[in-house]
Design a protein around this motif. Sequence first.
Motif, PDB file in Angstrom:
ATOM      1  N   GLU A   1       9.708  58.297  78.740  1.00 11.36           N
ATOM      2  CA  GLU A   1       9.668  59.530  79.559  1.00 11.36           C
ATOM      3  C   GLU A   1       9.691  59.194  81.052  1.00 11.36           C
ATOM      4  O   GLU A   1      10.346  59.871  81.851  1.00 11.36           O
ATOM      5  CB  GLU A   1       8.414  60.345  79.210  1.00 11.36           C
ATOM      6  CG  GLU A   1       8.581  61.079  77.880  1.00 11.36           C
ATOM      7  CD  GLU A   1       7.247  61.450  77.236  1.00 11.36           C
ATOM      8  OE1 GLU A   1       6.237  61.544  77.965  1.00 11.36           O
ATOM      9  OE2 GLU A   1       7.222  61.639  76.002  1.00 11.36           O
ATOM     10  N   THR A   2       9.006  58.107  81.417  1.00  9.73           N
ATOM     11  CA  THR A   2       9.008  57.674  82.826  1.00  9.73           C
ATOM     12  C   THR A   2      10.397  57.172  83.205  1.00  9.73           C
ATOM     13  O   THR A   2      10.898  57.455  84.308  1.00  9.73           O
ATOM     14  CB  THR A   2       7.932  56.585  83.034  1.00  9.73           C
ATOM     15  OG1 THR A   2       6.706  57.038  82.468  1.00  9.73           O
ATOM     16  CG2 THR A   2       7.724  56.267  84.500  1.00  9.73           C
TER      17      THR A   2
ATOM     18  N   ALA B   1      10.225  51.843  85.103  1.00 10.35           N
ATOM     19  CA  ALA B   1       9.128  52.531  84.401  1.00 10.35           C
ATOM     20  C   ALA B   1       7.999  51.555  84.068  1.00 10.35           C
ATOM     21  O   ALA B   1       6.820  51.851  84.284  1.00 10.35           O
ATOM     22  CB  ALA B   1       9.662  53.193  83.128  1.00 10.35           C
TER      23      ALA B   1
ATOM     24  N   MET C   1      -2.908  61.231  85.544  1.00 11.60           N
ATOM     25  CA  MET C   1      -1.693  60.492  85.166  1.00 11.60           C
ATOM     26  C   MET C   1      -1.940  59.712  83.867  1.00 11.60           C
ATOM     27  O   MET C   1      -2.974  59.090  83.696  1.00 11.60           O
ATOM     28  CB  MET C   1      -1.350  59.509  86.297  1.00 11.60           C
ATOM     29  CG  MET C   1      -0.142  58.627  86.008  1.00 11.60           C
ATOM     30  SD  MET C   1       0.051  57.379  87.299  1.00 11.60           S
ATOM     31  CE  MET C   1       0.809  56.066  86.391  1.00 11.60           C
TER      32      MET C   1
ATOM     33  N   TYR D   1       6.183  50.458  87.331  1.00 10.71           N
ATOM     34  CA  TYR D   1       5.434  51.592  87.889  1.00 10.71           C
ATOM     35  C   TYR D   1       4.163  51.852  87.075  1.00 10.71           C
ATOM     36  O   TYR D   1       3.075  52.011  87.620  1.00 10.71           O
ATOM     37  CB  TYR D   1       6.349  52.824  87.892  1.00 10.71           C
ATOM     38  CG  TYR D   1       5.664  54.103  88.243  1.00 10.71           C
ATOM     39  CD1 TYR D   1       5.332  54.398  89.559  1.00 10.71           C
ATOM     40  CD2 TYR D   1       5.357  55.036  87.246  1.00 10.71           C
ATOM     41  CE1 TYR D   1       4.687  55.583  89.884  1.00 10.71           C
ATOM     42  CE2 TYR D   1       4.723  56.221  87.567  1.00 10.71           C
ATOM     43  CZ  TYR D   1       4.390  56.486  88.879  1.00 10.71           C
ATOM     44  OH  TYR D   1       3.756  57.664  89.194  1.00 10.71           O
ATOM     45  N   LEU D   2       4.318  51.857  85.739  1.00  9.92           N
ATOM     46  CA  LEU D   2       3.156  52.168  84.879  1.00  9.92           C
ATOM     47  C   LEU D   2       2.134  51.029  84.912  1.00  9.92           C
ATOM     48  O   LEU D   2       0.928  51.280  84.954  1.00  9.92           O
ATOM     49  CB  LEU D   2       3.626  52.437  83.450  1.00  9.92           C
ATOM     50  CG  LEU D   2       4.399  53.760  83.261  1.00  9.92           C
ATOM     51  CD1 LEU D   2       5.117  53.790  81.919  1.00  9.92           C
ATOM     52  CD2 LEU D   2       3.452  54.963  83.398  1.00  9.92           C
TER      53      LEU D   2
ATOM     54  N   SER E   1       7.257  54.525  95.407  1.00 12.42           N
ATOM     55  CA  SER E   1       6.126  54.394  94.465  1.00 12.42           C
ATOM     56  C   SER E   1       5.365  53.072  94.578  1.00 12.42           C
ATOM     57  O   SER E   1       4.152  53.037  94.447  1.00 12.42           O
ATOM     58  CB  SER E   1       6.624  54.556  93.028  1.00 12.42           C
ATOM     59  OG  SER E   1       7.476  55.649  92.932  1.00 12.42           O
TER      60      SER E   1
ATOM     61  N   ASN F   1      12.882  59.885  84.109  1.00 15.18           N
ATOM     62  CA  ASN F   1      12.776  60.331  85.510  1.00 15.18           C
ATOM     63  C   ASN F   1      13.440  59.339  86.454  1.00 15.18           C
ATOM     64  O   ASN F   1      14.160  59.726  87.379  1.00 15.18           O
ATOM     65  CB  ASN F   1      11.300  60.509  85.901  1.00 15.18           C
ATOM     66  CG  ASN F   1      10.668  61.673  85.148  1.00 15.18           C
ATOM     67  OD1 ASN F   1      11.355  62.635  84.806  1.00 15.18           O
ATOM     68  ND2 ASN F   1       9.381  61.572  84.869  1.00 15.18           N
TER      69      ASN F   1
END
Length: 307
Positions: free
Chosen positions: A25-26, A298, A1, A301-302, A43, A29
């Motif tokens: 990009e995240t 995003a 990832m 999450y990242l 998540s 989604n």
Amino acid sequence: MQQLSTKHLLGIKGLTADDIQLIFETADNFKDVINRPIKKVPSLRDITIANVFFENSTRTKLSFELAEKRLSADVINFSSSNSSVKKGETLVDTVNNILSMKVDMVVMRHSSPGAPHFLSKNISANIVNAGDGTHEHPTQALLDAFSIREKLGDVAGKKVAIIGDILHSRVALSNIFCLQKLGAEVMVCGPVTLLPKYISSLGVKVEYDVKKALEWCDVANILRIQLERQQIKYFPSLREYSLYYGVDKKMLDQLDKEIVIMHPGPINRGVELNSDVADSEHSIILNQVENGVAIRMAVLYLLAGVK
Ligand code: CP
């Protein structure tokens, strides 16, 4: 990832262009996810997030809370106005007390520039800056650039004019950093008293005439006058500001092209922006708000993947 290059989101200044692309990009989604009938993913099921707000907020607070819930995180909310801060508790003590309840991430808004940076040096949780005084508002800039990309296909090569109270705006500074990292040209426009003296050293164009700024740009991001941060008078009256810098439909009709209108909110209707523009087909203001949830999902999450 793929991972972000940073453990905290303190400002756009600390992100690379690759970080920003990864966030976009995240977010693409997650935007699909929040438009499905079932809008939740598991998540961040094992993550607890504290939203710590020392300053008022509508959009950012609700947007972070919704993003956290869509990711299945456990969420606690703290607001200084009804807390023991009123009894003299310090920022670090307040946050350490919250962290001792096993919190993994802190989303913080504070009126002092640098408050989240200070916190990041004193605690081990991931910190997300939700706006620190007049300094930075990184998730706002990310959702703004993401909305330009969505509307115009790309940010690179676009001309973006940021119009209004640049001096007191954390949105302006974060937008300048973000748009430049993505290859856009940036102009700031406002009365000379509301433009910081250092602003041209950031590589932006400076304009004092709002009609010229509108003629130049593909996108106009209109900012409100931040009266709550102004201890002295920077212009004679709101009426005069509106007369010289307020954007209305007549001004857009005089252009020989279509431009995109943005505003981070809250709007002072009839001051910096008329309703005939804010509510028109030129405006992507509510798209910005919608995209804010995907961008914040995003980011959270990242960051949760960086220890
Ligand atoms: N754009 C923005 O930061 O709005 P709030 O102050 O309502 O969060």
